[in-house]
Design a protein around this motif. Sequence first.
Motif, PDB file in Angstrom:
ATOM      1  N   UNK A   1      45.556  60.028  63.034  1.00 14.32           N
ATOM      2  CA  UNK A   1      46.500  60.867  63.619  1.00 14.32           C
ATOM      3  C   UNK A   1      47.674  60.499  64.642  1.00 14.32           C
ATOM      4  N   UNK A   2      46.838  59.599  65.582  1.00 14.16           N
ATOM      5  CA  UNK A   2      47.995  59.267  66.292  1.00 14.16           C
ATOM      6  C   UNK A   2      48.908  58.386  66.029  1.00 14.16           C
ATOM      7  N   UNK A   3      48.474  57.339  65.288  1.00 13.84           N
ATOM      8  CA  UNK A   3      49.536  56.422  64.512  1.00 13.84           C
ATOM      9  C   UNK A   3      50.479  57.147  63.820  1.00 13.84           C
ATOM     10  N   UNK A   4      49.767  57.950  62.919  1.00 12.18           N
ATOM     11  CA  UNK A   4      50.786  58.811  61.977  1.00 12.18           C
ATOM     12  C   UNK A   4      51.776  59.569  62.701  1.00 12.18           C
ATOM     13  N   UNK A   5      51.577  60.168  63.737  1.00 12.41           N
ATOM     14  CA  UNK A   5      52.302  61.081  64.698  1.00 12.41           C
ATOM     15  C   UNK A   5      53.349  60.216  65.263  1.00 12.41           C
ATOM     16  N   UNK A   6      53.053  58.959  65.557  1.00 13.48           N
ATOM     17  CA  UNK A   6      53.975  58.005  66.180  1.00 13.48           C
ATOM     18  C   UNK A   6      55.097  57.680  65.350  1.00 13.48           C
ATOM     19  N   UNK A   7      55.184  57.841  63.917  1.00 17.33           N
ATOM     20  CA  UNK A   7      56.069  57.325  62.956  1.00 17.33           C
ATOM     21  C   UNK A   7      57.284  58.214  63.229  1.00 17.33           C
ATOM     22  N   UNK A   8      58.520  57.758  63.225  1.00 19.76           N
ATOM     23  CA  UNK A   8      59.762  58.493  63.673  1.00 19.76           C
ATOM     24  C   UNK A   8      60.031  59.476  62.556  1.00 19.76           C
ATOM     25  N   UNK A   9      60.376  60.806  63.222  1.00 22.10           N
ATOM     26  CA  UNK A   9      60.756  61.848  62.131  1.00 22.10           C
ATOM     27  C   UNK A   9      61.839  61.720  61.427  1.00 22.10           C
ATOM     28  N   UNK A  10      62.855  60.633  61.641  1.00 16.03           N
ATOM     29  CA  UNK A  10      63.864  60.679  60.719  1.00 16.03           C
ATOM     30  C   UNK A  10      63.804  59.763  59.733  1.00 16.03           C
ATOM     31  N   UNK A  11      62.688  59.064  59.528  1.00 18.72           N
ATOM     32  CA  UNK A  11      62.388  58.145  58.444  1.00 18.72           C
ATOM     33  C   UNK A  11      62.570  58.940  57.218  1.00 18.72           C
ATOM     34  N   UNK A  12      62.913  58.153  56.103  1.00 14.65           N
ATOM     35  CA  UNK A  12      63.036  58.670  54.899  1.00 14.65           C
ATOM     36  C   UNK A  12      61.744  58.513  54.095  1.00 14.65           C
ATOM     37  N   UNK A  13      61.339  59.517  53.240  1.00 14.29           N
ATOM     38  CA  UNK A  13      60.241  59.472  52.614  1.00 14.29           C
ATOM     39  C   UNK A  13      59.212  58.205  52.256  1.00 14.29           C
ATOM     40  N   UNK A  14      60.244  57.258  51.625  1.00 10.03           N
ATOM     41  CA  UNK A  14      59.674  56.065  51.326  1.00 10.03           C
ATOM     42  C   UNK A  14      59.397  55.214  52.366  1.00 10.03           C
TER      43      UNK A  14
END
Length: 382
Positions: A228-241
């Motif tokens: 959960x911590x690592x997934x939440x750290x992904x930038x929100x503006x990234x594309x689905x791919x």
Amino acid sequence: MKLVFNKRTTPNITIDNKKTEEDYEVASQWKLMWWKFKKHKLAIISAPILTLLIIIAAFSEFLSPHLPLERFSDYKYAPPQKLHFIHPEKGFSIRPFVYDLKQEMDEKTFRRTFTEDTTKTHPIHFFVKGKEYKFWGLFKTKTHIIGLKDPDAPFFIMGTDSLGRDLFTRTLYGSRISLSFAFLGIILTVILGIILGGISGYFGGVTDTVIQRLIDLLLCIPTIPLWMALAAALPSDWSPAKIYLGMVMIFSIIGWTGLARVVRGKILSLREEDFTMAARLAGASNMRIITKHLIPSFASYIIISVTISIPATILGETSLSFLGLGLQPPVVSWGVLLGESQKLENLAHHPWLLWPAAFIVVAVLVFNFLGDGLRDAADPYK
């Protein structure tokens, strides 16, 4: 069934009534494993089911009657339609059909409900022309294996969601994302586990200590919170791919530890064997000894580890997507589809939203049964 003593290999082998002692004496290791695997009935049943799931994932565009983002605004939360073979006027019909749906409003609860309109029937046809799609993203076509002649008529085998999208179509498309996510994640996990585990077990010393302490660090952190911590750290503006690839990397970085320890233990027990010493005296490099001699000697255990790890990856992706921390719409995966069933009110009135969960359960059981069968077959002398 009887026990006989095999003079060539010394362990006791359970001899099948249809095979003689000589058959077992001259059989190769792989043939003995296949004979043992066939005795695991659940694994044999799971193999064609897994093949079917892979076919569904590979040909989801062709097998789906609609497109995953196609909306039917007049049929929001429509229930699954039943297939009928007995026509009210013509009697038995070889070609299945569905009744039309009519919408009604409950005067007390103001909730819309759908009932079958038995005055209108829609025969189901094969290889029909529907909405255009790109097959495997390569070429355009309009052919669907199943559907109705009238593209605007209701045909929802598993019902629809809150936006009127066909749940059957979205579940088939979701199988491609969820299964490919698991397979791609496992490939990276195997690469990391074999390389780091092989280096740790073969060279030992400081290298072994550093890698083992890294494994201990990753294992002491609870898996779900770390995901959960690592997934939440992904930038929100990234594309689905990019989010898809980022999630794959997260699961691979965390999941390689178990396989690495198995590989390390096996190499520690094999690096001083005669065939390893012979390869070293013949001038073989360390990398060649690891990849050509040591790892192939316990390849069956690696296959078993991979088979058992795939269900955990599927469940992990489903959990994060269900909580809104993993893959996000418009990506269609089993976890994303289950996200709409978080509200108890939706489940109470629209239980068909749980159809993707049935596919998840089947996929997890199939991989677990195959893993059990492979685990038993890995040591055919037991």
